[in-house]
Design an enzyme around this catalytic site. Structure first.
Site, PDB file in Angstrom:
ATOM      1  CB  SER A   1      -0.104  -8.183  -1.119  1.00 33.63           C
ATOM      2  OG  SER A   1      -0.870  -9.048  -0.304  1.00 33.63           O
TER       3      SER A   1
ATOM      4  CD  GLU B   1     -11.055   5.270   1.597  1.00 31.49           C
ATOM      5  OE1 GLU B   1     -10.954   6.485   1.320  1.00 31.49           O
ATOM      6  OE2 GLU B   1     -10.454   4.372   0.976  1.00 31.49           O
TER       7      GLU B   1
ATOM      8  CE  LYS C   1      -4.455  -1.524   1.657  1.00 29.89           C
ATOM      9  NZ  LYS C   1      -4.288  -2.970   1.952  1.00 29.89           N
TER      10      LYS C   1
HETATM   11  C1  LIG Z   1      -5.144  -4.019   1.633  1.00 33.65           C
HETATM   12  C2  LIG Z   1      -4.411  -5.266   1.334  1.00 33.65           C
HETATM   13  C3  LIG Z   1      -4.799  -6.115   0.280  1.00 33.65           C
HETATM   14  C4  LIG Z   1      -6.016  -5.879  -0.570  1.00 33.65           C
HETATM   15  O1  LIG Z   1      -5.989  -4.719  -1.325  1.00 33.65           O
HETATM   16  P1  LIG Z   1      -5.779  -4.742  -2.902  1.00 33.65           P
HETATM   17  O2  LIG Z   1      -6.117  -3.360  -3.317  1.00 33.65           O
HETATM   18  O3  LIG Z   1      -6.690  -5.763  -3.469  1.00 33.65           O
HETATM   19  O4  LIG Z   1      -4.363  -5.086  -3.146  1.00 33.65           O
HETATM   20  C5  LIG Z   1      -4.039  -7.242   0.029  1.00 33.65           C
HETATM   21  N1  LIG Z   1      -2.960  -7.554   0.785  1.00 33.65           N
HETATM   22  C6  LIG Z   1      -2.560  -6.773   1.813  1.00 33.65           C
HETATM   23  C7  LIG Z   1      -1.376  -7.178   2.599  1.00 33.65           C
HETATM   24  C8  LIG Z   1      -3.273  -5.607   2.124  1.00 33.65           C
HETATM   25  O5  LIG Z   1      -2.869  -4.853   3.150  1.00 33.65           O
END
Ligand SMILES: *Cc1c(COP(=O)(O)O)cnc(C)c1O
Length: 393
Positions: free
Chosen positions: A378, A111, A89
């Site tokens: 992610s 938000e 993010k």
């Molecule tokens: C917020 C988040 C997601 C989901 O958000 P996307 O916009 O779909 O990427 C996925 N993995 C992690 C670790 C997150 O913090």
């Protein structure tokens, strides 16, 4: 034709379905964003913060023991979990904060649901010395107390939202209200490839660094392109970030993994691409979970970051044209995925990410010959230790 078109449509999805008062703001933002795309100084600045502050490029790691366990797959992990704040993010919030500075804004709002986007926003705002206000439903403030403390430590004001279901979508409505009132000095940072045009393109372009790096790294290591890309899909930003650079590589297959929660045949999931209809949510036309008469259904996933009833419009488009395939993984399967990566590789993934990891076992059974796959890792799992406590033996 290059997409999205001038109105921000990806073949029937996207656009800006907003009240008149917001139209002018979005058009301004679009103009600035377009001009920054060819602005070398902006690009240098963004690259600088990604590298020197966030920790890019991230590693593309060959997961040897996990691959041996899966037999038919050679797995590479794109380690976004190693970035500052522990997830992808930050790529987006650094980009948008720099846009805000270019526009001369001094106040950032956002938000947040689980608090991950709130923390990434508060971090970027602190870094740039900008005032930061985060809207969060009171329901989520209780559930995500740790992230509320983090945001406050980072100097952000966390505003409790008590309307509606007191969760993410209500927080988003409050943030939009604030934006309309304070647009003179305020910039609104959206956390995924959702919302009205130009947000889905802007967020995608800031996250696309994931796929650009991964493509280059994979080519260096393997002298070819991967067979598959795999990523979890909430709003869809880490998935689109990985997919985008491979769009024209026709033989590279893309798989997005939605949250099936308690199961797709229950009402408690977060899989609008599998089970949703087409409608408008937060200013954008896309697949979403809704009742027959168009009421938005509250989504469920054990992973707070996947718990969103909509999905970015570009994913609806990828699905429609068959460029990507979307599958789903239940809460229970995701927890097993989290455990699998932990014991096989010594990496505890976020519960969101664990959905993509869990799908590897299904993919391994699907492929006929040995295939290679890049998984977008992610985020890291520290934040989820409370949620999975009952499942640790
Ligand atoms: C917020 C988040 C997601 C989901 O958000 P996307 O916009 O779909 O990427 C996925 N993995 C992690 C670790 C997150 O913090």
């Amino acid at each position: 034709m290059s997409l999205p078109d001038k109105q921000g449509h990806f073949g029937g999805f996207g656009g800006k379905y907003v009240p008149e008062t917001l139209m002018a703001l979005l058009e301004d933002l679009e103009k600035i964003f377009k001009s920054l795309k060819s602005d070398k100084k902006f690009k240098r600045e963004f690259d600088f913060y990604l590298r020197e502050y966030a920790g890019r490029p991230t590693i593309l790691y060959h997961a040897v023991r996990l691959s041996a366990h899966l037999r038919t797959l050679k797995v590479y992990l794109k380690r976004e979990d190693l970035l500052h704040t522990g997830a992808h993010k930050i790529n987006n919030t650094l980009g948008q904060v720099l846009v805000a500075k270019r526009m001369g804004k001094t106040r950032i709002i956002a938000e947040t649901g689980a608090g991950q986007h709130g923390v990434a926003t508060a971090t970027a705002a602190a870094l740039m010395g900008l005032k930061c206000v985060i809207y969060m439903g009171t329901e989520d403030i209780v559930r995500q107390a740790l992230n509320v403390d983090r945001m406050r430590l980072l100097g952000a004001e966390v505003v409790p939202v008590t309307s509606g279901s007191r969760t993410l979508k209500d927080a988003m409505n409050e943030a939009i209200r604030d934006w309309v009132t304070n647009v003179e000095n305020t910039f609104y940072i959206i956390g995924s490839v959702a919302g009205p045009h130009p947000y889905p393109v802007m967020v995608r372009d800031f996250q696309a660094v994931i796929g650009r790096e991964a493509r280059r790294q994979f080519l260096t290591k393997e002298k070819k392109l991967p067979d598959y890309l795999l990523a979890c899909v909430g709003g869809g930003s880490n998935a689109m970030g990985l997919f985008h650079a491979f769009f024209k590589d026709r033989h590279v297959r893309m798989i997005g993994v939605e949250a099936a929660g308690y199961g797709l045949n229950t009402k408690r999931h977060a899989a609008p691409l599998a089970k949703g209809g087409v409608g408008v949510l937060h200013g954008s036309r896309s697949q979403l979970l809704e009742t027959k008469d168009g009421q938005v259904i509250i989504a469920h996933s054990v992973a707070a970051g996947l718990d969103y009833p909509g999905v970015g419009p570009e994913h609806s488009y990828y699905k429609k044209i068959g460029r990507a395939e979307y599958v789903s993984i239940t809460d229970k399967e995701a927890i097993n995925g989290l455990k699998l990566l932990s014991v096989k590789e010594g990496i505890i993934p976020a519960l969101e990410t664990a959905h993509a990891v869990a799908y590897l076992e299904k993919l391994a059974r699907r492929v006929k010959r040995k295939a290679s796959v890049i998984v977008c890792l992610s985020g890291r799992g520290d934040k989820d230790m409370d949620a999975i406590k009952g499942f640790i033996k």
